[in-house]
Design an enzyme around this catalytic site. Sequence first.
Site, PDB file in Angstrom:
ATOM      1  N   CYS A  59       0.835  -1.209   0.000  1.00 54.20           N
ATOM      2  CA  CYS A  59       0.000   0.000   0.000  1.00 54.20           C
ATOM      3  C   CYS A  59       0.869   1.258   0.000  1.00 54.20           C
ATOM      4  CB  CYS A  59      -0.914  -0.020   1.226  1.00 54.20           C
ATOM      5  SG  CYS A  59      -1.797   1.521   1.523  1.00 54.20           S
ATOM      6  N   CYS A  89      -0.090   3.988   2.556  1.00 50.78           N
ATOM      7  CA  CYS A  89       0.321   3.595   3.911  1.00 50.78           C
ATOM      8  C   CYS A  89       1.767   3.982   4.169  1.00 50.78           C
ATOM      9  CB  CYS A  89       0.141   2.093   4.107  1.00 50.78           C
ATOM     10  SG  CYS A  89      -1.553   1.497   3.890  1.00 50.78           S
TER      11      CYS A  89
END
Length: 249
Positions: A68, A71
């Site tokens: 991700c 993230c």
Amino acid sequence: MSILGGKKAVGGPVQLGARGAAPAKVGGGGAKGAPGDSAITQVSEREFEREVLTSELPVLIEFSADWCAPCKQIAPQVEAFARENAGKVKVVKVDIDRSPMLARELRVQSVPTFMVFAQQRIVDVQVGAIGKKQMLAMVEPYLPRAEGAIKPLELAEAIRQGMVTAVDTRDKSAYDRAHIPGAAHMPLDEIETRLAELYMLADRPVLYCRAGDKSKELASRLAEQDVAVAFLEGGFLGWESDGLPVERP
């Protein structure tokens, strides 16, 4: 068997709304990175009940994945938030690829997703990349509050209802420049010798200083003498930052 151990307080399905930056869709995989010296606890399905559900502190959970990108971008902010609020909030991270059953049970459909657990239940959810200010806004209603502390919006409503009188404890020149509407003035270093006068005000007094720290310290000292005095959390600066009205000469 439920990962949450049948805890009824967790409630039903969590409806996730798209707030914040656009999240990446759940899926994919990646290699596990080194945890390093982090203030964030990595939590799996096995530790979830111990680390989250039975925590005495409110818990901010970030659901993430190695693949991700958002993230990774917000990782420094999440880490900084965890360090700045250590002892007040527990910050944990759940990798959805390593805890897929937990992600399904909590209806996590994209990453990053942030959840706040307090008193064994979900109390807030935000989907997408968020900053420290938004993280604090999520957990703030569930943080322990000092005895006698009143938030600016609470004070504004209490003043509107005629329940309290704000008492400005700053020096006279600061009070004369700007103060909370209707506030009385009483210097901080005179409060303890003027308690009778303080309680002769028409309404319950609420002390405030510039940033809230000095009036908080005074309220704590008076509480040790069994004298209960409320104070404005964040002080006059907190009042102004919430966009509340100010009285000027």
